[in-house]
Motif scaffolding. Structure first.
Motif, PDB file in Angstrom:
ATOM      1  N   VAL A 207       0.835  -1.201   0.000  1.00  0.00           N
ATOM      2  CA  VAL A 207       0.000   0.000   0.000  1.00  0.00           C
ATOM      3  C   VAL A 207       0.875   1.258   0.000  1.00  0.00           C
ATOM      4  O   VAL A 207       0.590   2.230  -0.708  1.00  0.00           O
ATOM      5  CB  VAL A 207      -0.947  -0.025   1.211  1.00  0.00           C
ATOM      6  CG1 VAL A 207      -1.673   1.311   1.339  1.00  0.00           C
ATOM      7  CG2 VAL A 207      -1.954  -1.153   1.070  1.00  0.00           C
ATOM      8  N   THR A 208       1.969   1.238   0.787  1.00  0.00           N
ATOM      9  CA  THR A 208       2.859   2.400   0.818  1.00  0.00           C
ATOM     10  C   THR A 208       3.527   2.614  -0.538  1.00  0.00           C
ATOM     11  O   THR A 208       3.599   3.749  -1.045  1.00  0.00           O
ATOM     12  CB  THR A 208       3.928   2.217   1.902  1.00  0.00           C
ATOM     13  OG1 THR A 208       3.293   1.995   3.169  1.00  0.00           O
ATOM     14  CG2 THR A 208       4.820   3.431   1.987  1.00  0.00           C
ATOM     15  N   LEU A 214       1.540   6.378  -7.004  1.00  0.00           N
ATOM     16  CA  LEU A 214       0.386   7.151  -7.466  1.00  0.00           C
ATOM     17  C   LEU A 214       0.587   8.645  -7.255  1.00  0.00           C
ATOM     18  O   LEU A 214       0.141   9.457  -8.069  1.00  0.00           O
ATOM     19  CB  LEU A 214      -0.880   6.683  -6.739  1.00  0.00           C
ATOM     20  CG  LEU A 214      -1.447   5.322  -7.150  1.00  0.00           C
ATOM     21  CD1 LEU A 214      -2.635   4.960  -6.276  1.00  0.00           C
ATOM     22  CD2 LEU A 214      -1.867   5.335  -8.610  1.00  0.00           C
ATOM     23  N   ALA A 215       1.237   8.998  -6.170  1.00  0.00           N
ATOM     24  CA  ALA A 215       1.380  10.419  -5.839  1.00  0.00           C
ATOM     25  C   ALA A 215       2.513  11.094  -6.606  1.00  0.00           C
ATOM     26  O   ALA A 215       2.402  12.280  -6.968  1.00  0.00           O
ATOM     27  CB  ALA A 215       1.595  10.571  -4.328  1.00  0.00           C
ATOM     28  N   ARG A 216       3.610  10.388  -6.845  1.00  0.00           N
ATOM     29  CA  ARG A 216       4.798  11.038  -7.371  1.00  0.00           C
ATOM     30  C   ARG A 216       5.161  10.632  -8.797  1.00  0.00           C
ATOM     31  O   ARG A 216       6.031  11.278  -9.405  1.00  0.00           O
ATOM     32  CB  ARG A 216       5.995  10.721  -6.469  1.00  0.00           C
ATOM     33  CG  ARG A 216       5.779  11.019  -5.007  1.00  0.00           C
ATOM     34  CD  ARG A 216       5.544  12.494  -4.770  1.00  0.00           C
ATOM     35  NE  ARG A 216       6.683  13.296  -5.183  1.00  0.00           N
ATOM     36  CZ  ARG A 216       6.748  14.614  -5.110  1.00  0.00           C
ATOM     37  NH1 ARG A 216       5.697  15.308  -4.670  1.00  0.00           N
ATOM     38  NH2 ARG A 216       7.811  15.262  -5.499  1.00  0.00           N
ATOM     39  N   ALA A 258      -0.205  -2.536  -6.868  1.00  0.00           N
ATOM     40  CA  ALA A 258       0.310  -2.832  -5.532  1.00  0.00           C
ATOM     41  C   ALA A 258      -0.766  -2.615  -4.471  1.00  0.00           C
ATOM     42  O   ALA A 258      -0.923  -3.438  -3.543  1.00  0.00           O
ATOM     43  CB  ALA A 258       1.530  -1.963  -5.242  1.00  0.00           C
ATOM     44  N   ILE A 259      -1.529  -1.550  -4.602  1.00  0.00           N
ATOM     45  CA  ILE A 259      -2.588  -1.292  -3.617  1.00  0.00           C
ATOM     46  C   ILE A 259      -3.666  -2.370  -3.681  1.00  0.00           C
ATOM     47  O   ILE A 259      -4.135  -2.865  -2.642  1.00  0.00           O
ATOM     48  CB  ILE A 259      -3.188   0.110  -3.854  1.00  0.00           C
ATOM     49  CG1 ILE A 259      -2.160   1.187  -3.504  1.00  0.00           C
ATOM     50  CG2 ILE A 259      -4.452   0.305  -3.041  1.00  0.00           C
ATOM     51  CD1 ILE A 259      -2.622   2.589  -3.811  1.00  0.00           C
ATOM     52  N   VAL A 260      -4.072  -2.743  -4.906  1.00  0.00           N
ATOM     53  CA  VAL A 260      -5.102  -3.785  -5.052  1.00  0.00           C
ATOM     54  C   VAL A 260      -4.598  -5.109  -4.489  1.00  0.00           C
ATOM     55  O   VAL A 260      -5.329  -5.825  -3.773  1.00  0.00           O
ATOM     56  CB  VAL A 260      -5.498  -3.921  -6.531  1.00  0.00           C
ATOM     57  CG1 VAL A 260      -6.376  -5.152  -6.736  1.00  0.00           C
ATOM     58  CG2 VAL A 260      -6.240  -2.681  -6.997  1.00  0.00           C
ATOM     59  N   ARG A 261      -3.333  -5.471  -4.763  1.00  0.00           N
ATOM     60  CA  ARG A 261      -2.807  -6.717  -4.251  1.00  0.00           C
ATOM     61  C   ARG A 261      -2.646  -6.646  -2.718  1.00  0.00           C
ATOM     62  O   ARG A 261      -2.857  -7.648  -2.018  1.00  0.00           O
ATOM     63  CB  ARG A 261      -1.450  -7.024  -4.892  1.00  0.00           C
ATOM     64  CG  ARG A 261      -1.534  -7.343  -6.371  1.00  0.00           C
ATOM     65  CD  ARG A 261      -2.398  -8.593  -6.614  1.00  0.00           C
ATOM     66  NE  ARG A 261      -2.551  -8.872  -8.022  1.00  0.00           N
ATOM     67  CZ  ARG A 261      -3.500  -8.364  -8.796  1.00  0.00           C
ATOM     68  NH1 ARG A 261      -4.371  -7.516  -8.274  1.00  0.00           N
ATOM     69  NH2 ARG A 261      -3.594  -8.688 -10.067  1.00  0.00           N
TER      70      ARG A 261
END
Length: 806
Positions: A207-208, A214-216, A258-261
């Motif tokens: 998630v990190t 996503l942000a950078r 990565a977030i979905v997994r």
């Protein structure tokens, strides 16, 4: 320990076993009993037409596998059958009824025919099965296409009917509550909580990492692109900028993945929640791709703009906003489809939930279409190149299509044709994305060509133009899939194309077509190389005149091209007998429509064979005089003395009158007329002219120049110098020099060169005298003026009838 010979023997035996196994595998016949069962089941399903589309698709895939197996049997034993048929033909024609032949030949013929029959029987069975599979596949495709058409034309509930709104809100609320309840239920399960605690470090890491990407990711890509654009090589910088910009799609997608997994690793999501997580990847790709596309096509600056020109910064900002909103509508549509399929929404609920998306998407399309129509207005006509003008015209046309779709789709959705409205709206948005991507790839191809060749301009380059054309063709292949065509439809089309197109008994497949092109290209290249070798290295060392050398080279070219075409057609496996039939049918049209071209072509062949004229000859035809510069298949090019080219059809050279001044040799006669005054000694004039003619270096003495006393002219005694020149091409120069010498000698000898004179005799000149009877002090009475008398001309004096005397 094995010896070297033993190893070789083992390897040979192993290779033989593999070869035997391959041959046995190739000779293995299909299981026709199993095929019969599958075929009967498929035909029953097609006849009833009650199976669902997924079931029909599965059945179709199974039949396609059988078809591929049968197709492999169609060309089995071809070489062996061809050999047996040649053996039968070698025995001669079969005896007619009532005739007999030798017993040994008859037995051998029967044996060969039996072998041919035994070998062709499996292929005929495979052909029948192959035809059966094609029929079943076509029927399944037709059923599925009919269902798709009926779904588009089926009128459902009206979304503007308030009676359906409450039910739609209830079902949507149920989906949300069910997702929350599923997560709570999972959290309430001890095993799921234990799994979440065990995977917590992995979840936090994924998630990190996903949040950072996503942000950078977009800022990193833009920063790196700006650094690359500082490169002095503009084309290289643009290529690197394009490649780096793809990170705006790849890196955020990795972050979302990565977030979905990570969320899936918690184990806290039920089936509905996991389905939504999987859908987030498709939604994220739509959004990230849209962000990348608008940044490349409608950027905030003009550094790498590839979109339509002529848009002001304000219009580009509006275009970015509208395309981003379209991407959002498309993402919501994908998410809503997943919810509808999972919770099995009713048709009324689907109509109500999709209606707002349809209205907003239609409005966005209309606004985007209006902006695209402005693309060409702010660019001057003189600043638009031909290819750019074509692109801008397409953009304007596409904008008009968007406006039409934006008007029609809401009307269809309002009156219950929601499927038809969705079929118009969302494929149109995806098509817009496709065209934008193709345009970006075309610009990338241009930049790559500039970087490789070092050219700044590509206006006169063929390679990038062909590459752009290939990209457009690739887009046209993808376009049917966007507009509802199935992958199986495309694969079926490719199968039919690969099988070949039959025209007049000739089957043309892609393999045979490319074989034809490659073989003909090789033959053409060999012909041109041979022509150049003869023209440069062989023929100049012979005694053949230049015209004959040109005829040999041209004739070799025609023969080489004909042979290259013949070999190419044979290599492609085309039957020349069928081709002859087609050519015979076309010859009728050629006889009527192309008879002039054929006539000129045949005349060109005659000119090269008979060679009445050759390159370099000085000829006169149809009032045009000049040198023959080239003889082609259709026409002959003549360069006149004023350096203009005259294109004469070859048929005119064969059927008309042609004067060739230099045919065979350059010896020719020139005639120079000379006039002297009456009373001059004619013998003296003849001697002077003969002396001048014989002294000229271009005049031949065998036969010697002749001086002819041509006659008594109206103003002079007329002579002619007739002399044969060594090179008739110098005729005008010789004529000018001789005239100069004649003028000089006549001046020395006191011989007058006359010029035309006319004496006018008036019979009654007193009619032209003024009236002297009236004085100035006493003017004569005013009377009407009399007609002025016309002088009479003595007809005996005016012998030439021109109204003047002698």
């Amino acid at each position: 320990m094995m010896t070297r010979s033993a190893v070789r023997a083992a390897v040979a035996a192993f290779a033989f076993l593999i070869w035997v196994g391959i041959g046995a595998a190739q000779d293995t016949a299909p299981d026709y009993a199993a095929w019969q069962s599958v075929a009967e089941r498929a035909e029953e399903a097609v006849e009833n037409a009650e199976a669902s589309n997924p079931v029909l698709e599965t059945l179709r895939a199974e039949i396609v596998e059988w078809r591929q197996e049968f197709q492999g049997q169609l060309n089995s034993n071809d070489s062996r059958i061809a050999t047996l048929q040649e053996q039968v033909e070698a025995l001669g024609p079969a005896p007619e009824e009532g005739e007999t032949e030798a017993e040994e030949i008859a037995n051998r013929r029967a044996e060969l025919n039996a072998q041919i029959e035994r070998l062709t029987t499996p292929r005929r069975i495979a052909e029948e099965a192959f035809s059966r599979t094609n029929g079943i596949i076509s029927e399944i495709d037709q059923i599925i296409r009919d269902r798709q058409a009926n779904a588009l034309l089926d009128a459902g509930p009206w979304p503007i009917n308030p009676a359906h709104w409450a039910d739609a809100i209830r079902q949507l609320r149920h989906s949300a509550l069910a997702a929350v309840a599923g997560a709570q239920q999972s959290w309430g399960t001890p095993s799921r909580r234990e799994q979440a605690r065990d995977n917590l470090p992995l979840v936090l890491f994924l998630v990190t990492l996903g949040a950072i990407l996503l942000a950078r990711a977009r800022r990193w890509s833009e920063w790196l692109a700006q650094r690359l654009l500082r490169d002095d090589n503009r084309a290289t910088a643009q290529i690197a900028d394009f490649v780096v910009s793809l990170g705006q799609i790849v890196l955020p997608m990795l972050g979302l993945w990565a977030i979905v997994r990570g969320a899936g690793a918690t184990g806290l999501f039920a089936a509905r929640g996991q389905s939504l997580l999987d859908t987030l990847e498709a939604v994220g790709f739509v959004l990230f791709f849209t962000l990348w596309l608008v940044g490349r096509v409608f950027p905030r600056d003009d550094v790498h703009r590839s979109g339509p020109g002529g848009l002001t910064p304000r219009r580009r900002a509006e275009a970015r906003l509208y395309v981003l909103a379209m991407g959002g509508m498309l993402a919501f549509y994908v998410l809503l489809l997943e919810l509808s399929q999972f919770d099995r929404y009713s048709r009324a609920t689907d109509a109500v939930l999709h209606y707002p998306l349809t209205l907003v998407a239609s409005l966005l399309l209309m606004r985007m279409g209006w902006i695209m129509r402005q693309a060409r207005r702010n660019i001057g006509e003189e600043d638009i190149a031909a290819d750019r003008d074509l692109y801008l015209r397409f953009v304007v046309w596409l904008g008009q299509v968007l406006i039409v779709v934006g008007v029609v789709a809401p009307a269809l959705a309002t009156f219950g044709y929601g499927n038809a409205a969705e079929y118009l709206i969302y494929p149109t948005i995806v098509t817009l994305y496709l065209f934008g991507t193709v345009r970006l790839l075309q610009v990338l191809v241009y930049d790559i060509y500039r970087a490789v060749t070092g050219k700044d301009s590509i206006d006169d380059s063929l390679i990038p133009t062909l590459s752009s054309f290939v990209l457009v063709l690739a887009a046209l292949l993808v376009l049917p899939l966007i507009w509802g065509a199935r992958v199986t439809d495309m694969s079926e089309m490719w199968t039919r194309v690969r099988g070949g197109l039959t025209v007049g008994g000739i089957t043309i497949s892609p393999a045979s077509f490319f074989t034809l092109i490659i073989v003909f290209g090789l033959g053409y290249a060999i012909t041109r190389a041979t022509q150049n070798a003869l023209k440069v290295a062989v023929l100049p060392k012979t005694r053949i005149d230049p015209g004959g050398q040109v005829a040999i080279v041209s004739g070799l070219g025609y023969v080489g091209i004909f042979l290259a075409g013949l070999v190419a057609i044979t290599s492609a496996g085309m039957d020349l007998s069928n081709l002859a039939i087609v050519a015979g049918a076309l010859s009728v049209g050629i006889g009527f429509g192309l008879q002039t071209i054929v006539s000129n072509f045949v005349s060109g062949i005659i000119l090269l064979i008979e060679r009445p004229i050759s390159e370099g000859d000085w000829i006169e035809v149809g009032g045009q005089m000049g040198y023959v510069r080239s003889i082609s298949v259709r026409s002959t090019r003549i360069e006149t003395f004023d350096r203009t080219d005259v294109i004469v059809p070859n048929a005119d050279l064969i059927s008309g009158t042609v004067t060739n001044f230099t045919r065979g040799n350059t010896v020719g006669r020139v005639i120079i007329p000379v006039g002297v005054a009456y009373g001059t000694d004619t013998r003296r004039v003849e001697a002077i002219l003969r002396e001048i003619a014989e002294a000229h270096p271009m005049a031949l003495m065998n036969p010697p120049p002749a001086i002819v006393f041509a006659g008594f002219g109206a103003d002079s005694l007329d002579f002619e110098i007739r002399m044969i020149l060594r090179d008739v091409n110098w005729m005008l120069v010789v004529k000018s020099e001789v005239n100069h010498q004649i003028a000089a000698r006549f001046t020395e000898e006191g011989i007058e060169i006359p010029f035309a004179q006319r004496d006018v005799w008036l019979r009654n000149p007193e009619a032209l005298q003024p009236d002297t009877k009236s004085t100035p002090s006493e003017p004569a009475a005013q009377e009407p003026p009399a007609a002025t008398p016309v002088p009479e001309i003595d007809p005996d004096v005016d012998a030439d009838g021109d109204g003047e005397g002698r």
